[in-house]
Scaffold this motif. Structure first.
Motif, PDB file in Angstrom:
ATOM      1  N   ILE A 111       0.860  -1.169   0.000  1.00  0.00           N
ATOM      2  CA  ILE A 111       0.000   0.000   0.000  1.00  0.00           C
ATOM      3  C   ILE A 111       0.904   1.228   0.000  1.00  0.00           C
ATOM      4  CG2 ILE A 111      -1.714   1.334   1.280  1.00  0.00           C
ATOM      5  CD1 ILE A 111      -2.745  -1.247   2.472  1.00  0.00           C
ATOM      6  N   SER A 112       0.704   2.090  -0.984  1.00  0.00           N
ATOM      7  CA  SER A 112       1.431   3.362  -1.046  1.00  0.00           C
ATOM      8  C   SER A 112       0.433   4.488  -0.819  1.00  0.00           C
ATOM      9  CB  SER A 112       2.103   3.553  -2.408  1.00  0.00           C
ATOM     10  OG  SER A 112       3.034   2.515  -2.640  1.00  0.00           O
ATOM     11  N   ALA A 113       0.647   5.298   0.206  1.00  0.00           N
ATOM     12  CA  ALA A 113      -0.254   6.404   0.530  1.00  0.00           C
ATOM     13  C   ALA A 113       0.417   7.720   0.156  1.00  0.00           C
ATOM     14  CB  ALA A 113      -0.613   6.373   2.007  1.00  0.00           C
ATOM     15  N   TYR A 114      -0.227   8.493  -0.694  1.00  0.00           N
ATOM     16  CA  TYR A 114       0.329   9.760  -1.178  1.00  0.00           C
ATOM     17  C   TYR A 114      -0.299  10.937  -0.437  1.00  0.00           C
ATOM     18  CZ  TYR A 114       2.646   7.409  -5.028  1.00  0.00           C
ATOM     19  OH  TYR A 114       3.481   6.601  -5.773  1.00  0.00           O
ATOM     20  N   PRO A 115       0.424  12.048  -0.323  1.00  0.00           N
ATOM     21  CA  PRO A 115      -0.110  13.221   0.363  1.00  0.00           C
ATOM     22  C   PRO A 115      -1.225  13.888  -0.447  1.00  0.00           C
ATOM     23  CG  PRO A 115       1.965  13.750  -0.677  1.00  0.00           C
ATOM     24  CD  PRO A 115       1.797  12.266  -0.816  1.00  0.00           C
ATOM     25  N   VAL A 116      -1.979  14.705   0.221  1.00  0.00           N
ATOM     26  CA  VAL A 116      -3.013  15.495  -0.445  1.00  0.00           C
ATOM     27  C   VAL A 116      -2.357  16.688  -1.124  1.00  0.00           C
ATOM     28  CG1 VAL A 116      -5.109  16.840  -0.138  1.00  0.00           C
ATOM     29  CG2 VAL A 116      -4.713  14.819   1.258  1.00  0.00           C
ATOM     30  N   LEU A 123      -0.652   2.270  11.883  1.00  0.00           N
ATOM     31  CA  LEU A 123       0.003   3.463  11.340  1.00  0.00           C
ATOM     32  C   LEU A 123      -0.650   3.900  10.024  1.00  0.00           C
ATOM     33  CD1 LEU A 123       3.758   2.638  12.023  1.00  0.00           C
ATOM     34  CD2 LEU A 123       2.240   4.101  13.349  1.00  0.00           C
ATOM     35  N   LEU A 124      -1.063   2.913   9.225  1.00  0.00           N
ATOM     36  CA  LEU A 124      -1.757   3.231   7.978  1.00  0.00           C
ATOM     37  C   LEU A 124      -3.057   3.969   8.272  1.00  0.00           C
ATOM     38  CD1 LEU A 124      -2.181   2.893   4.876  1.00  0.00           C
ATOM     39  CD2 LEU A 124      -3.372   0.763   5.412  1.00  0.00           C
ATOM     40  N   GLU A 125      -3.824   3.462   9.228  1.00  0.00           N
ATOM     41  CA  GLU A 125      -5.093   4.089   9.579  1.00  0.00           C
ATOM     42  C   GLU A 125      -4.888   5.518  10.083  1.00  0.00           C
ATOM     43  OE1 GLU A 125      -6.784   1.351  12.330  1.00  0.00           O
ATOM     44  OE2 GLU A 125      -7.610   0.048  10.768  1.00  0.00           O
ATOM     45  N   GLU A 126      -3.841   5.708  10.875  1.00  0.00           N
ATOM     46  CA  GLU A 126      -3.539   7.036  11.405  1.00  0.00           C
ATOM     47  C   GLU A 126      -3.181   7.996  10.268  1.00  0.00           C
ATOM     48  OE1 GLU A 126      -0.159   9.113  14.290  1.00  0.00           O
ATOM     49  OE2 GLU A 126      -0.576   6.967  14.472  1.00  0.00           O
ATOM     50  N   PHE A 127      -2.355   7.537   9.339  1.00  0.00           N
ATOM     51  CA  PHE A 127      -1.931   8.380   8.226  1.00  0.00           C
ATOM     52  C   PHE A 127      -3.112   8.741   7.329  1.00  0.00           C
ATOM     53  CE2 PHE A 127      -0.502   9.070   3.907  1.00  0.00           C
ATOM     54  CZ  PHE A 127       0.562   9.941   4.060  1.00  0.00           C
ATOM     55  N   CYS A 187      -4.341  10.194  -2.804  1.00  0.00           N
ATOM     56  CA  CYS A 187      -4.893   8.848  -2.916  1.00  0.00           C
ATOM     57  C   CYS A 187      -3.987   7.798  -2.283  1.00  0.00           C
ATOM     58  CB  CYS A 187      -5.109   8.495  -4.383  1.00  0.00           C
ATOM     59  SG  CYS A 187      -3.584   8.539  -5.351  1.00  0.00           S
ATOM     60  N   VAL A 188      -4.528   6.596  -2.215  1.00  0.00           N
ATOM     61  CA  VAL A 188      -3.804   5.416  -1.748  1.00  0.00           C
ATOM     62  C   VAL A 188      -3.860   4.376  -2.862  1.00  0.00           C
ATOM     63  CG1 VAL A 188      -3.752   3.542  -0.055  1.00  0.00           C
ATOM     64  CG2 VAL A 188      -4.419   5.843   0.653  1.00  0.00           C
ATOM     65  N   PHE A 189      -2.702   3.838  -3.235  1.00  0.00           N
ATOM     66  CA  PHE A 189      -2.668   2.749  -4.201  1.00  0.00           C
ATOM     67  C   PHE A 189      -2.488   1.438  -3.438  1.00  0.00           C
ATOM     68  CE2 PHE A 189      -1.379   6.264  -6.991  1.00  0.00           C
ATOM     69  CZ  PHE A 189      -2.242   6.043  -8.057  1.00  0.00           C
ATOM     70  N   VAL A 190      -3.400   0.513  -3.676  1.00  0.00           N
ATOM     71  CA  VAL A 190      -3.358  -0.789  -3.020  1.00  0.00           C
ATOM     72  C   VAL A 190      -3.009  -1.835  -4.078  1.00  0.00           C
ATOM     73  CG1 VAL A 190      -4.622  -2.497  -1.665  1.00  0.00           C
ATOM     74  CG2 VAL A 190      -5.134  -0.053  -1.392  1.00  0.00           C
ATOM     75  N   LYS A 191      -1.790  -2.349  -4.012  1.00  0.00           N
ATOM     76  CA  LYS A 191      -1.364  -3.383  -4.947  1.00  0.00           C
ATOM     77  C   LYS A 191      -1.382  -4.729  -4.230  1.00  0.00           C
ATOM     78  CE  LYS A 191       2.199  -4.728  -8.249  1.00  0.00           C
ATOM     79  NZ  LYS A 191       3.501  -4.369  -8.870  1.00  0.00           N
ATOM     80  N   LEU A 192      -2.256  -5.616  -4.677  1.00  0.00           N
ATOM     81  CA  LEU A 192      -2.438  -6.917  -4.026  1.00  0.00           C
ATOM     82  C   LEU A 192      -1.365  -7.911  -4.476  1.00  0.00           C
ATOM     83  CD1 LEU A 192      -6.319  -7.071  -4.361  1.00  0.00           C
ATOM     84  CD2 LEU A 192      -5.007  -6.601  -2.298  1.00  0.00           C
ATOM     85  N   PHE A 203       3.828   7.165   2.909  1.00  0.00           N
ATOM     86  CA  PHE A 203       3.603   5.971   3.721  1.00  0.00           C
ATOM     87  C   PHE A 203       3.653   4.737   2.828  1.00  0.00           C
ATOM     88  CE2 PHE A 203       1.347   2.672   5.912  1.00  0.00           C
ATOM     89  CZ  PHE A 203       1.727   2.831   7.224  1.00  0.00           C
ATOM     90  N   TYR A 204       4.242   3.667   3.364  1.00  0.00           N
ATOM     91  CA  TYR A 204       4.368   2.430   2.593  1.00  0.00           C
ATOM     92  C   TYR A 204       4.278   1.253   3.566  1.00  0.00           C
ATOM     93  CZ  TYR A 204       6.479  -1.083  -0.470  1.00  0.00           C
ATOM     94  OH  TYR A 204       6.726  -2.210  -1.221  1.00  0.00           O
ATOM     95  N   CYS A 205       3.462   0.287   3.246  1.00  0.00           N
ATOM     96  CA  CYS A 205       3.410  -0.916   4.082  1.00  0.00           C
ATOM     97  C   CYS A 205       3.080  -2.121   3.209  1.00  0.00           C
ATOM     98  CB  CYS A 205       2.391  -0.770   5.213  1.00  0.00           C
ATOM     99  SG  CYS A 205       0.685  -0.653   4.676  1.00  0.00           S
ATOM    100  N   SER A 206       3.220  -3.297   3.771  1.00  0.00           N
ATOM    101  CA  SER A 206       3.027  -4.533   3.014  1.00  0.00           C
ATOM    102  C   SER A 206       1.667  -5.158   3.284  1.00  0.00           C
ATOM    103  CB  SER A 206       4.114  -5.552   3.379  1.00  0.00           C
ATOM    104  OG  SER A 206       5.376  -5.099   2.983  1.00  0.00           O
ATOM    105  N   ILE A 207       1.169  -5.819   2.248  1.00  0.00           N
ATOM    106  CA  ILE A 207      -0.011  -6.668   2.376  1.00  0.00           C
ATOM    107  C   ILE A 207       0.474  -8.100   2.205  1.00  0.00           C
ATOM    108  CG2 ILE A 207      -2.321  -7.176   1.488  1.00  0.00           C
ATOM    109  CD1 ILE A 207      -2.153  -4.481   0.011  1.00  0.00           C
ATOM    110  N   ILE A 208       0.081  -8.966   3.098  1.00  0.00           N
ATOM    111  CA  ILE A 208       0.598 -10.333   3.073  1.00  0.00           C
ATOM    112  C   ILE A 208      -0.534 -11.338   2.894  1.00  0.00           C
ATOM    113  CG2 ILE A 208       1.950 -12.057   4.323  1.00  0.00           C
ATOM    114  CD1 ILE A 208       3.049  -9.755   6.025  1.00  0.00           C
ATOM    115  N   ASP A 209      -0.389 -12.176   1.884  1.00  0.00           N
ATOM    116  CA  ASP A 209      -1.261 -13.339   1.754  1.00  0.00           C
ATOM    117  C   ASP A 209      -0.556 -14.459   2.517  1.00  0.00           C
ATOM    118  OD1 ASP A 209      -2.633 -15.616   1.033  1.00  0.00           O
ATOM    119  OD2 ASP A 209      -2.919 -15.016  -1.041  1.00  0.00           O
TER     120      ASP A 209
END
Length: 226
Positions: A5-10, A65-69, A28-33, A96-102
């Protein structure tokens, strides 16, 4: 398997048209699965809900941290839209950058790697080459325009039942070579190592070569001297 997940500023843009001044809100936020698909989520009051729906049962690292950002950015976007603020952060790299894990798929990959390692222990170390042996018994290095000491080969392991070949792609250069030749017939090569090729691969004085048929090919990466 992981996505991110990459979160960009407004960002706010002031423009002037015949109808007067307006502000464009962009953030916006880009969610790459893990499957490679990507979804874009705008900063709205439903942003976190949309992210949650996209991710589903997958695990989000740094979720708090994602939710806070995102909550902070949504509030900022709403203030910009209402006209309470006249400035915004500059556009740029994601803040902001974080991982999504399957986790299930990742666990399956780990188990597969362990099983492969055990199977390779029971296999036979061999040398392989894609394509027939070069005339004169030497491969040609087109990058440096010179002949190698012998025939360039890959280190590999042949499974105990001879149905699987694991080929060692030990470097980026070796990967490039592999991708250019992997559609050719695979040969098992016998002989003595007499040098090293331009990609760090073994070069062999070939005594015999035979076609490998009906075997599944899989690549892995390890130092070439292992």
């Amino acid at each position: 398997m992981r996505g991110h997940i990459s979160a960009y500023p407004v960002c706010a843009y002031k423009s002037y048209t015949g109808d007067g001044e307006f502000i464009k809100i962009d953030g916006c936020v880009f969610v790459k699965l893990p499957d490679g698909t990507t979804e874009k989520v705008e900063y709205t009051s439903k942003a976190l809900e949309e992210i949650s729906n996209i991710v589903g049962k997958l695990t989000i690292e740094k979720k708090d941290l994602l939710e806070e950002f995102v909550t902070m950015q949504v509030a900022f976007a709403e203030k910009l839209a209402s006209g309470d603020l006249k400035q915004s952060p500059r556009a740029g790299d994601p803040l902001f950058y974080c991982s999504i894990i399957d986790e299930e798929a990742e666990r399956a990959e780990e188990e597969k790697a362990i099983a492969r390692k055990e199977a390779m222990k029971r296999g036979t170390a061999i040398y392989v080459r894609f394509g027939a042996m070069p005339k004169g018994g030497k491969s040609y290095n087109y990058r440096d325009n010179i002949s190698e000491d012998g025939v360039s080969v890959f280190k590999a392991v042949l499974s105990e039942d001879k149905t699987q070949v694991w080929i060692n792609i030990h470097s980026q250069h070796a990967l490039g070579t592999y991708l250019t030749v992997c559609d050719r017939q695979l040969y098992r090569v016998y002989g003595n190592v007499i040098g090293e090729g331009s990609d760090g691969e073994p070069c062999i004085k070939v005594t015999r070569s035979i076609k490998i048929k009906n075997a599944e090919i899989e690549v892995y990466s390890a130092p070439v001297d292992e």
